[in-house]
Design an enzyme around this catalytic site. Structure first.
Site, short mmCIF file in Angstrom:
data_model
loop_
_atom_site.label_atom_id
_atom_site.label_comp_id
_atom_site.label_asym_id
_atom_site.label_seq_id
_atom_site.Cartn_x
_atom_site.Cartn_y
_atom_site.Cartn_z
N PHE A 152 -8.50 -6.83 2.17
CA PHE A 152 -8.19 -5.75 1.59
C PHE A 152 -8.90 -5.85 0.64
CE2 PHE A 152 -4.46 -3.69 -0.84
CZ PHE A 152 -5.06 -1.73 -0.31
N ASP A 183 -1.35 -12.95 3.29
CA ASP A 183 -1.15 -12.06 3.35
C ASP A 183 -0.50 -11.30 4.58
OD1 ASP A 183 -0.29 -9.12 2.84
OD2 ASP A 183 -2.72 -9.28 1.64
N TYR A 203 7.18 -2.34 2.37
CA TYR A 203 7.05 -1.12 2.13
C TYR A 203 6.33 -0.83 3.73
CZ TYR A 203 2.55 -1.55 -0.56
OH TYR A 203 1.57 -1.77 -0.85
N LYS A 204 5.73 -1.06 3.93
CA LYS A 204 5.15 -0.14 5.25
C LYS A 204 6.26 -0.44 5.94
CE LYS A 204 0.89 -2.67 3.66
NZ LYS A 204 -0.23 -1.34 3.57
N ARG A 233 -6.47 5.86 11.18
CA ARG A 233 -5.92 3.86 11.32
C ARG A 233 -4.32 5.05 11.67
NH1 ARG A 233 -4.55 -0.05 6.92
NH2 ARG A 233 -4.13 2.35 5.88
C1 LIG Z 1 -3.58 -5.91 3.13
C2 LIG Z 1 -2.87 -5.76 2.19
N1 LIG Z 1 -2.59 -6.11 1.42
C3 LIG Z 1 -2.05 -5.84 -0.49
C4 LIG Z 1 -1.85 -5.25 -0.11
C5 LIG Z 1 -1.59 -4.39 -1.68
O1 LIG Z 1 0.00 -4.49 -1.84
P1 LIG Z 1 0.16 -4.39 -3.16
O2 LIG Z 1 0.48 -2.62 -3.53
O3 LIG Z 1 2.34 -4.65 -3.17
O4 LIG Z 1 0.01 -5.31 -4.35
C6 LIG Z 1 -2.07 -3.35 1.07
C7 LIG Z 1 -1.47 -2.28 0.36
O5 LIG Z 1 -1.53 -1.30 1.61
C8 LIG Z 1 -2.75 -4.16 1.73
O6 LIG Z 1 -2.64 -3.70 3.05
#
Ligand SMILES: Cc1ncc(COP(=O)(O)O)c(C=O)c1O
Length: 432
Positions: A153, A221, A246-247, A391
């Site tokens: 990501f 992560d 939040y997911k 997705r």
């Molecule tokens: C795999 C992954 N890591 C990190 C994040 C970003 O997280 P944050 O917005 O809390 O920094 C996301 C956001 O969708 C994500 O899917």
């Protein structure tokens, strides 16, 4: 019904249905009636009514932003109108605001197989990746590299690179298949347990065993894994992690993320952003930083109490949940999607075997963006990741087998009739 009672009813139901249900998690419906029959036997079916979703929407984006559970809305409303409006500043003590982030970390710990004081809710995943990478690198026996997958990501890649530049170590972009090679050179390796694009899930234990050989530290992560698969930090031997709330945890837009740090490592971990809320005694106002003993040492500034209150309600809905049941149903919904996609002739980029996936399934679809918009117009909300990935997130808490059946019928029709090729479906929104 309290959520405790609710989940114990679920568990009893599951035990009673025994083999029947287990078999259904493995079977794939071949007709809509069969999908409907699976729904009738689903031990999670009764959870759905607690989610506030518009009636004409089939929500397949829980891997991005979970919908509100009634308990989350109640907590949020109570926090705003009672604790804030009436309790005012006194609510830091009387409404338990001061310790709320640590308390929620404790609740979340049971969902990831960690101990209560190993988890803290704070900041965002992006910020926490930086904090953890900086705390971890000094513990890697002088290694001078930060590894991150080239297909990770973006935020993980940006943080890895910026941190590496800041302290003058190399940032290594790991190509597919080179993971263990990178691990054997030591340092810190930022890695998703479930890939955001493909939904592929990695064997965390195998990575941890490999890391142990060189003294590398993996920084997991867990954004696409938490709340949908049965994570077990202890069994996996995981030492450091962060993830979204939040997911699949349905904490609300912008809900703070969490940090996990293994207890034995905690005394050696020093956040590069020490704030007063991570201090052992914030209201002593000492000039020198003394970290708290638990994962709460990773707190920085004042926590976002309104967001935390929504998350509190969202996590209450998980109390007593058996993550193995949630994982099994998410896998079964994904299996149905994949089977139908293959019949239609669509390219599936997620692993076929449920145990190798997280909660979402991704399809590679030509003209994927307008197809997503056309699905949206028919009430099926999904998301699109450029250049060609659609997705579908299969949250087991509010999705039914018939929803997946209807989704795939609609998708098939959109592709076959080319109804996606209408001008209104081509206009790009900022958020896709
Ligand atoms: C795999 C992954 N890591 C990190 C994040 C970003 O997280 P944050 O917005 O809390 O920094 C996301 C956001 O969708 C994500 O899917």
């Amino acid at each position: 019904m309290t959520s405790d009672l609710f989940w114990s009813v679920c568990e009893t139901l599951l035990v009673n249905l025994g083999d029947v249900m287990q078999n259904n998690f493995m079977k794939i419906a071949t007709t809509r009636d069969q999908a409907s029959a699976f729904d009738a036997q689903d031990p999670l079916a009764h959870v759905r009514v607690h989610f506030k979703l518009p009636e004409d929407v089939t929500y397949l984006v829980g891997h991005s932003l979970g919908p509100p559970h009634s308990a989350a809305l109640e907590r949020l409303n109570h926090c705003a109108t009672e604790s804030w409006a009436k309790g005012l500043v006194g609510s830091w003590n009387s409404a338990g605001w001061f310790d709320l982030a640590a308390k929620l970390g404790g609740k979340l710990s049971s969902l990831i197989g960690a101990e209560q004081d190993e988890v803290m809710v704070t900041d965002t995943v992006s910020v926490n990746l930086f904090k953890l990478a900086a705390s971890a690198l000094p513990l890697t026996q002088g290694a001078r590299q930060i590894c991150v997958d080239a297909e990770e990501f973006p935020t993980d890649q940006y943080v890895a690179e910026a941190f590496a530049d800041l302290i003058g170590v190399s940032c290594r972009r790991v190509q597919p298949g080179e993971d263990f090679g990178a691990l054997s050179d030591g340092g810190v390796y930022i890695k998703s347990a479930v890939n955001y694009r493909s939904g592929e899930r990695v064997d965390m234990k195998a990575y941890e065993l490999k890391a142990r050989e060189s003294g590398a530290l993996l920084l997991w992560d867990l954004s696409h894994a938490t709340g949908v698969i049965a994570l077990d930090m202890k069994k996996a031997g995981a030492k450091l992690a962060t993830g979204c709330t939040y997911k699949y945890l349905n904490g609300g837009p912008g809900a703070p993320s969490f940090i996990y740090a293994k207890k034995s490592l905690l005394p050696k971990l020093y956040t590069p952003l020490p704030g007063w809320m991570g201090h052992a005694a914030p209201f002593e106002f000492e000039g020198r930083y003394r970290p708290r003993e638990s994962a709460a040492r990773f707190a920085s500034g004042t926590p976002p109490i309104l967001s935390l209150s929504a998350l509190q309600g969202a996590l209450e809905a998980f109390e007593g949940a058996d993550m193995k049941i949630l994982e099994a149903k998410a896998g079964a919904l994904g299996d149905l999607c994949i089977a139908r996609a293959e019949e239609i002739g669509l390219e599936v980029i997620s692993p076929r075997v449920a145990s190798k996936r997280g909660g979402h399934v991704s399809l590679k679809v030509k003209n994927g963006y307008p197809v997503t918009r056309a699905l949206h117009a028919k009430g099926f909300q999904s998301d699109f990741r450029t250049p060609d990935t659609i997705r579908f997130g299969f949250s087991p808490l509010y999705l039914r087998y018939v929803d997946v059946w209807d989704l795939m019928e609609t998708l098939s029709n959109i592709v076959e009739t080319k109804s996606w090729d209408a001008p209104e479906f081509h206009a790009r929104s900022e958020v896709t």
